[in-house]
Design a protein around this motif. Structure first.
Motif, short mmCIF file in Angstrom:
data_model
loop_
_atom_site.label_atom_id
_atom_site.label_comp_id
_atom_site.label_asym_id
_atom_site.label_seq_id
_atom_site.Cartn_x
_atom_site.Cartn_y
_atom_site.Cartn_z
N ILE A 9 53.87 35.74 -34.79
CA ILE A 9 52.69 34.45 -34.94
C ILE A 9 51.42 35.02 -35.07
CG2 ILE A 9 54.55 32.74 -33.77
CD1 ILE A 9 52.84 33.54 -31.12
N PRO A 10 50.50 34.09 -35.68
CA PRO A 10 49.07 34.66 -36.07
C PRO A 10 48.24 34.44 -34.83
CG PRO A 10 49.72 32.62 -37.26
CD PRO A 10 50.70 32.97 -36.33
N PHE A 11 48.58 34.43 -33.58
CA PHE A 11 47.71 34.41 -32.61
C PHE A 11 48.25 35.33 -31.33
CE2 PHE A 11 50.35 30.49 -32.68
CZ PHE A 11 50.81 30.55 -31.88
N ASN A 12 47.47 35.13 -30.32
CA ASN A 12 48.05 35.79 -29.05
C ASN A 12 48.74 34.97 -28.00
OD1 ASN A 12 47.24 38.32 -30.10
ND2 ASN A 12 46.18 38.84 -28.25
N LEU A 58 47.10 31.40 -26.65
CA LEU A 58 47.84 30.28 -26.11
C LEU A 58 48.26 30.49 -24.74
CD1 LEU A 58 48.43 27.32 -26.87
CD2 LEU A 58 50.70 28.34 -27.48
N GLY A 59 47.87 29.93 -24.07
CA GLY A 59 48.33 30.07 -22.22
C GLY A 59 49.30 29.33 -22.28
N LEU A 60 50.71 29.94 -21.94
CA LEU A 60 51.80 29.06 -21.88
C LEU A 60 52.14 29.06 -20.27
CD1 LEU A 60 54.14 30.66 -24.63
CD2 LEU A 60 53.55 28.34 -24.31
N ARG A 61 52.22 27.83 -19.66
CA ARG A 61 52.60 27.75 -18.25
C ARG A 61 53.94 28.02 -18.29
NH1 ARG A 61 48.42 23.83 -19.21
NH2 ARG A 61 46.79 24.27 -18.11
#
Lengths: 258, 258
Positions: free
Chosen positions: A175-178, A213-216
């Protein structure tokens, strides 16, 4: 009239091919493997049953070794969980030729643990390019925690301790982000002077441009081709360089994020 | 009797020389710069007054840039704190020749922030060997947080996010073990599934042999020559490979630890 009917049939056929094209990316990027009080992978098993529906056996990458457990022990844990949905599991460490094992896999699952250890081992065994190729060719992939971290552009937003020096911080870039898994909100009553997660990610953005993206825990990303969707019950927290952090609702389309 | 008096005088003289020998290591390794509710360095200023008593000006290493603040902003912060004990501060970034600035420093203070950023910059500017030499030659050193992390053998027990890729994880090795600053005890009622600090350090010991000292906020190590003593009001937590973690009382002599 006969000519028109034929045209409609052709269109339907095309749509069908697109959804089931072997070359379409099919990825689940989960914040965690286990919810508090739940069993390993329990909360996400129904989703995994669908995700890996064409797989008899999946390949498990146990390199992140949570708590330093052995590859065998870790693979056994994955085996027990997947047995519940009728899928066999083989550990990548059981194969001599790692890139070949990855290329031949029906599905791939990279478990959580220490991201530094995982990435070091992925480089050492020439697994990085092999996984990128396999996923690009449509092999369904699941990552949890460290296994999700590596789906981003770099592992530079991991929460893990750097217990080993990897050859690079660059990761799979599926994916193009972290990703920041196990995303944790600041505790307003904390007296601890260590940085909050948000402070750390903002620090990352002083030196790096890609979104994070902070994934809870309990959230995951579903990637189907170029479409990226937030799944699970919770919101996620999106950080972009030079912008205020924002809450993302479950079901949101994140395909344009980069 | 006259001969005996002379002998006593000679012994006293020797003791005096030993304590003030320029070549004796003199280091403070502090868990944090700031206690909850306190001001920057406030809790440790009386100790620093004694530690840097022979210094008119100390050299501040601002490379860790907490929250991504500039070298100038960070140096200003250190300047304000040290002004209270009558000591001037110059930032290392103000010098063109970094190793020379370090060699000429009367005292050195490395502030906290991001350890990955700090170590990257220390390697880039050839500061590592220069600091090792200066401290070995008796230049008093103070580290807080990231600045303490680098006193250990490696930075592999930092809590920081890997926002930049350093050329190595090896650090100054001023003491023969590793530091975990801002040591945090597990929270028994937490529902978060990320690893506790203790779990992370135990994971480190699956792959590394050196002891790790978890320094709680408000604790510091005092290094005088080969003598290492735990200071501050709190206990520290010591982790050794293959052994149960143990609590270390303040005032304890840690000179034998390696």
């Amino acid at each position: 009239m006969i000519g028109r009917k034929n045209k409609v049939l052709i269109i339907c056929n095309f749509t069908f091919s697109y959804n089931y094209n072997k070359r379409m990316k099919k990825i689940i990027i989960a914040s965690t493997s286990t919810l508090h009080g739940g069993k390993y992978l329990e909360y996400i098993l129904p989703t995994l049953k669908e995700h890996f529906k064409n797989c008899k056996t999946i390949l498990f990458i146990p390199y992140a070794r949570p708590g330093g457990i052995t590859h065998d022990e870790y693979t056994e844990k994955a085996k027990e969980a997947f047995a519940q949905i009728g899928i066999n599991v083989k550990g990548l460490h059981e194969y001599e030729n790692v890139p070949k094992a990855i290329a031949n896999a029906e599905g791939i699952f990279t478990g959580g643990g220490n991201t530094f250890l995982l990435v070091t081992q992925l480089y050492k065994t020439n697994a990085i390019v092999a996984i990128q190729e396999a996923v690009k060719n449509g092999t369904p992939y699941l990552g949890t925690s460290a296994g999700s971290n590596i789906c981003g552009l770099t592992m530079e937003t991991t929460n893990d301790m750097p217990i080993i020096y990897p050859p690079s911080f660059k990761t799979l870039g599926l994916i193009p982000f972290n990703i920041n898994p196990h995303y944790l909100d600041p505790m307003p009553d904390s007296k601890h002077m260590g940085e909050t997660r948000e402070t750390r990610i903002k620090e990352f953005h002083k030196f790096n441009t890609q979104p994070v993206l902070g994934l809870r825990e309990g959230s995951w990303l579903e990637v189907l081709g170029d479409k990226i969707t937030l799944r699970g019950e919770l919101q996620a927290r999106l950080f972009r360089q030079g912008k205020e952090a924002e809450e993302i609702k479950t079901g949101a389309d994140l395909s344009g994020l980069k």
